[in-house]
Design a protein around this motif. Structure first.
Motif, PDB file in Angstrom:
ATOM      1  N   ALA A  92     -26.642  92.748  26.610  1.00 48.14           N
ATOM      2  CA  ALA A  92     -27.600  91.746  27.104  1.00 48.14           C
ATOM      3  C   ALA A  92     -26.868  90.589  27.784  1.00 48.14           C
ATOM      4  CB  ALA A  92     -28.466  91.238  25.959  1.00 48.14           C
ATOM      5  N   LYS A  93     -25.800  90.125  27.177  1.00 51.77           N
ATOM      6  CA  LYS A  93     -25.050  88.998  27.751  1.00 51.77           C
ATOM      7  C   LYS A  93     -24.459  89.364  29.105  1.00 51.77           C
ATOM      8  CE  LYS A  93     -21.373  85.735  26.771  1.00 51.77           C
ATOM      9  NZ  LYS A  93     -20.246  85.388  25.942  1.00 51.77           N
ATOM     10  N   GLU A  94     -23.931  90.569  29.245  1.00 49.16           N
ATOM     11  CA  GLU A  94     -23.337  91.018  30.508  1.00 49.16           C
ATOM     12  C   GLU A  94     -24.360  91.021  31.641  1.00 49.16           C
ATOM     13  OE1 GLU A  94     -20.229  92.089  31.658  1.00 49.16           O
ATOM     14  OE2 GLU A  94     -19.471  91.145  29.849  1.00 49.16           O
ATOM     15  N   ILE A  95     -25.551  91.511  31.364  1.00 47.01           N
ATOM     16  CA  ILE A  95     -26.595  91.598  32.390  1.00 47.01           C
ATOM     17  C   ILE A  95     -27.253  90.237  32.607  1.00 47.01           C
ATOM     18  CG2 ILE A  95     -28.816  92.671  32.958  1.00 47.01           C
ATOM     19  CD1 ILE A  95     -27.767  95.159  31.343  1.00 47.01           C
ATOM     20  N   TRP A  96     -27.634  89.586  31.531  1.00 43.76           N
ATOM     21  CA  TRP A  96     -28.328  88.299  31.600  1.00 43.76           C
ATOM     22  C   TRP A  96     -27.485  87.219  32.284  1.00 43.76           C
ATOM     23  CZ3 TRP A  96     -33.170  86.599  30.301  1.00 43.76           C
ATOM     24  CH2 TRP A  96     -33.348  85.210  30.210  1.00 43.76           C
ATOM     25  N   SER A  97     -26.225  87.114  31.889  1.00 45.50           N
ATOM     26  CA  SER A  97     -25.365  86.045  32.401  1.00 45.50           C
ATOM     27  C   SER A  97     -25.143  86.152  33.904  1.00 45.50           C
ATOM     28  CB  SER A  97     -24.021  86.052  31.676  1.00 45.50           C
ATOM     29  OG  SER A  97     -24.202  85.804  30.300  1.00 45.50           O
ATOM     30  N   GLN A  98     -24.969  87.371  34.404  1.00 41.22           N
ATOM     31  CA  GLN A  98     -24.780  87.543  35.843  1.00 41.22           C
ATOM     32  C   GLN A  98     -26.041  87.112  36.579  1.00 41.22           C
ATOM     33  OE1 GLN A  98     -26.255  89.411  38.306  1.00 41.22           O
ATOM     34  NE2 GLN A  98     -24.676  89.781  39.821  1.00 41.22           N
ATOM     35  N   ASN A  99     -27.193  87.561  36.106  1.00 46.53           N
ATOM     36  CA  ASN A  99     -28.471  87.214  36.733  1.00 46.53           C
ATOM     37  C   ASN A  99     -28.701  85.704  36.698  1.00 46.53           C
ATOM     38  OD1 ASN A  99     -31.515  89.138  36.715  1.00 46.53           O
ATOM     39  ND2 ASN A  99     -31.185  87.210  37.733  1.00 46.53           N
ATOM     40  N   ALA A 100     -28.380  85.079  35.572  1.00 46.24           N
ATOM     41  CA  ALA A 100     -28.565  83.629  35.424  1.00 46.24           C
ATOM     42  C   ALA A 100     -27.667  82.861  36.387  1.00 46.24           C
ATOM     43  CB  ALA A 100     -28.282  83.201  33.981  1.00 46.24           C
TER      44      ALA A 100
ATOM     45  N   LEU B 208     -20.428  99.229  29.795  1.00 41.75           N
ATOM     46  CA  LEU B 208     -21.540  98.899  28.897  1.00 41.75           C
ATOM     47  C   LEU B 208     -21.717  99.889  27.751  1.00 41.75           C
ATOM     48  CD1 LEU B 208     -24.176  97.695  31.509  1.00 41.75           C
ATOM     49  CD2 LEU B 208     -22.654  96.306  30.092  1.00 41.75           C
ATOM     50  N   TYR B 209     -21.200 101.105  27.893  1.00 42.24           N
ATOM     51  CA  TYR B 209     -21.310 102.074  26.803  1.00 42.24           C
ATOM     52  C   TYR B 209     -20.637 101.586  25.529  1.00 42.24           C
ATOM     53  CZ  TYR B 209     -23.092 106.214  29.255  1.00 42.24           C
ATOM     54  OH  TYR B 209     -23.860 107.118  29.924  1.00 42.24           O
ATOM     55  N   ASN B 210     -19.554 100.855  25.698  1.00 44.95           N
ATOM     56  CA  ASN B 210     -18.708 100.504  24.572  1.00 44.95           C
ATOM     57  C   ASN B 210     -19.003  99.141  23.962  1.00 44.95           C
ATOM     58  OD1 ASN B 210     -17.253 102.931  24.966  1.00 44.95           O
ATOM     59  ND2 ASN B 210     -16.130 101.954  26.619  1.00 44.95           N
ATOM     60  N   VAL B 211     -20.122  98.542  24.281  1.00 42.34           N
ATOM     61  CA  VAL B 211     -20.438  97.220  23.746  1.00 42.34           C
ATOM     62  C   VAL B 211     -21.709  97.299  22.897  1.00 42.34           C
ATOM     63  CG1 VAL B 211     -19.310  96.035  25.670  1.00 42.34           C
ATOM     64  CG2 VAL B 211     -21.762  96.502  25.789  1.00 42.34           C
ATOM     65  N   ASP B 212     -21.860  96.329  22.010  1.00 41.40           N
ATOM     66  CA  ASP B 212     -23.073  96.295  21.188  1.00 41.40           C
ATOM     67  C   ASP B 212     -24.232  95.734  22.009  1.00 41.40           C
ATOM     68  OD1 ASP B 212     -22.797  93.486  21.214  1.00 41.40           O
ATOM     69  OD2 ASP B 212     -21.926  93.420  19.215  1.00 41.40           O
ATOM     70  N   ASP B 213     -25.426  95.726  21.409  1.00 41.79           N
ATOM     71  CA  ASP B 213     -26.628  95.276  22.113  1.00 41.79           C
ATOM     72  C   ASP B 213     -26.510  93.847  22.619  1.00 41.79           C
ATOM     73  OD1 ASP B 213     -27.684  97.739  21.523  1.00 41.79           O
ATOM     74  OD2 ASP B 213     -29.191  97.000  20.110  1.00 41.79           O
ATOM     75  N   ASP B 214     -25.932  92.960  21.797  1.00 41.17           N
ATOM     76  CA  ASP B 214     -25.811  91.560  22.201  1.00 41.17           C
ATOM     77  C   ASP B 214     -24.904  91.410  23.420  1.00 41.17           C
ATOM     78  OD1 ASP B 214     -27.512  90.715  20.168  1.00 41.17           O
ATOM     79  OD2 ASP B 214     -25.858  90.275  18.785  1.00 41.17           O
ATOM     80  N   MET B 215     -23.795  92.141  23.451  1.00 40.64           N
ATOM     81  CA  MET B 215     -22.877  92.053  24.591  1.00 40.64           C
ATOM     82  C   MET B 215     -23.498  92.688  25.828  1.00 40.64           C
ATOM     83  SD  MET B 215     -20.195  90.880  25.900  1.00 40.64           S
ATOM     84  CE  MET B 215     -19.115  90.359  24.589  1.00 40.64           C
TER      85      MET B 215
ATOM     86  N   THR C 205     -32.732  88.548  24.084  1.00 39.89           N
ATOM     87  CA  THR C 205     -32.307  89.592  23.151  1.00 39.89           C
ATOM     88  C   THR C 205     -33.014  90.903  23.463  1.00 39.89           C
ATOM     89  OG1 THR C 205     -32.015  87.903  21.457  1.00 39.89           O
ATOM     90  CG2 THR C 205     -32.168  90.188  20.699  1.00 39.89           C
ATOM     91  N   PRO C 206     -32.279  92.014  23.441  1.00 44.64           N
ATOM     92  CA  PRO C 206     -32.926  93.308  23.680  1.00 44.64           C
ATOM     93  C   PRO C 206     -33.987  93.608  22.619  1.00 44.64           C
ATOM     94  CG  PRO C 206     -30.547  93.529  23.812  1.00 44.64           C
ATOM     95  CD  PRO C 206     -30.835  92.148  23.279  1.00 44.64           C
ATOM     96  N   LEU C 207     -35.130  94.079  23.072  1.00 49.23           N
ATOM     97  CA  LEU C 207     -36.205  94.477  22.169  1.00 49.23           C
ATOM     98  C   LEU C 207     -35.923  95.885  21.646  1.00 49.23           C
ATOM     99  CD1 LEU C 207     -39.237  93.293  24.324  1.00 49.23           C
ATOM    100  CD2 LEU C 207     -38.263  92.141  22.320  1.00 49.23           C
ATOM    101  N   PRO C 208     -36.483  96.222  20.490  1.00 44.61           N
ATOM    102  CA  PRO C 208     -36.325  97.605  20.009  1.00 44.61           C
ATOM    103  C   PRO C 208     -36.966  98.575  21.008  1.00 44.61           C
ATOM    104  CG  PRO C 208     -37.278  96.194  18.311  1.00 44.61           C
ATOM    105  CD  PRO C 208     -37.249  95.398  19.568  1.00 44.61           C
ATOM    106  N   TYR C 209     -36.451  99.762  21.084  1.00 44.21           N
ATOM    107  CA  TYR C 209     -37.011 100.779  21.972  1.00 44.21           C
ATOM    108  C   TYR C 209     -36.985 102.116  21.260  1.00 44.21           C
ATOM    109  CZ  TYR C 209     -32.220 102.276  22.824  1.00 44.21           C
ATOM    110  OH  TYR C 209     -30.943 102.736  22.660  1.00 44.21           O
ATOM    111  N   THR C 210     -37.792 103.041  21.733  1.00 42.57           N
ATOM    112  CA  THR C 210     -37.838 104.373  21.155  1.00 42.57           C
ATOM    113  C   THR C 210     -36.932 105.280  21.964  1.00 42.57           C
ATOM    114  OG1 THR C 210     -40.124 104.025  20.468  1.00 42.57           O
ATOM    115  CG2 THR C 210     -39.347 106.303  20.569  1.00 42.57           C
ATOM    116  N   ARG C 211     -35.991 105.863  21.291  1.00 44.23           N
ATOM    117  CA  ARG C 211     -35.047 106.759  21.949  1.00 44.23           C
ATOM    118  C   ARG C 211     -35.730 108.115  22.142  1.00 44.23           C
ATOM    119  NH1 ARG C 211     -29.759 106.735  22.874  1.00 44.23           N
ATOM    120  NH2 ARG C 211     -28.708 108.737  22.993  1.00 44.23           N
ATOM    121  N   ILE C 212     -35.704 108.611  23.370  1.00 48.42           N
ATOM    122  CA  ILE C 212     -36.299 109.909  23.689  1.00 48.42           C
ATOM    123  C   ILE C 212     -35.193 110.957  23.620  1.00 48.42           C
ATOM    124  CG2 ILE C 212     -37.491 111.253  25.463  1.00 48.42           C
ATOM    125  CD1 ILE C 212     -38.483 108.484  26.547  1.00 48.42           C
TER     126      ILE C 212
END
Length: 183
Positions: A47-55, A38-45, A171-178
């Motif tokens: 989300a798709k990796e996590i969402w699709s498995q759960n679905a 997951l480190y090497n993918v963009d936000d859309d990918m 779609t991933p929502l914006p988040y604040t990076r700490i």
């Protein structure tokens, strides 16, 4: 009972087995759709990796199944804020990690280093399954009880509801990076 982290692509192949395991009290959690890093993918990918498995798991079980844990490939992303933000958005409690990779030790060694709360990582290989068939009875003989991650952490069982349409990836929502500090 145990917690199972199937790869989404494999859920289609073993759906009946997975559903039977769930109906027997096993917990099913997320191991991404195709086991990519997951480190090497963009936000859309991501989300798709996590969402699709759960679905797909929800579809196989015939209920809207709320997962609580993600186990990325090899434990990647343990400290990745983007992954944690998306997991919170999805209602997950956290990332799963393990105490020991079971097959990397002998059954005798695992038995000598037992402690309440240990989490052993196994895969569905012939070697892992052979070791588990020896280890599980020995754990029970020693007075240990196998539990799911939710039970281990005192969390409620994964919630279920009427099956929803999961065709649209959230779609991933914006988040604040700490900022991270090194200790």
């Amino acid at each position: 009972k145990a917690t199972i982290f199937p790869i989404g692509q494999n859920v289609e192949k073993c759906g009946e087995i997975l559903k039977a395991a769930w109906e027997s009290g096993f917990e099913i959690e997320n191991h991404t759709w195709d086991h990519c890093g997951l480190y090497n993918v963009d936000d859309d990918m991501l989300a798709k990796e996590i969402w699709s498995q759960n679905a797909k798991v929800s579809q196989i079980l015939g209920v809207d199944y709320q997962m609580h844990f993600l186990r990325p490939r090899g434990g990647d992303n343990r400290y990745d804020q983007r992954t944690h933000a998306y997991m919170r958005q999805m209602g997950y409690y956290g990332l799963a990690y393990w105490t020991q990779v079971g097959i990397h030790s002998s059954t005798d060694s695992l038995m000598q280093h037992l402690a309440p709360g240990n989490i052993f990582l196994y895969h569905t290989t012939d070697g892992d399954l052979a070791q588990l068939s020896e280890l599980v009875p020995r754990l029970h003989e020693a007075g240990y009880t196998m539990v799911t991650l939710n039970e281990l952490y005192g969390l409620p069982a994964n919630e279920t509801g009427a099956l929803q349409d999961h065709s649209q990836v959230e779609t991933p929502l914006p988040y604040t990076r700490i900022p991270q500090t090194l200790h």
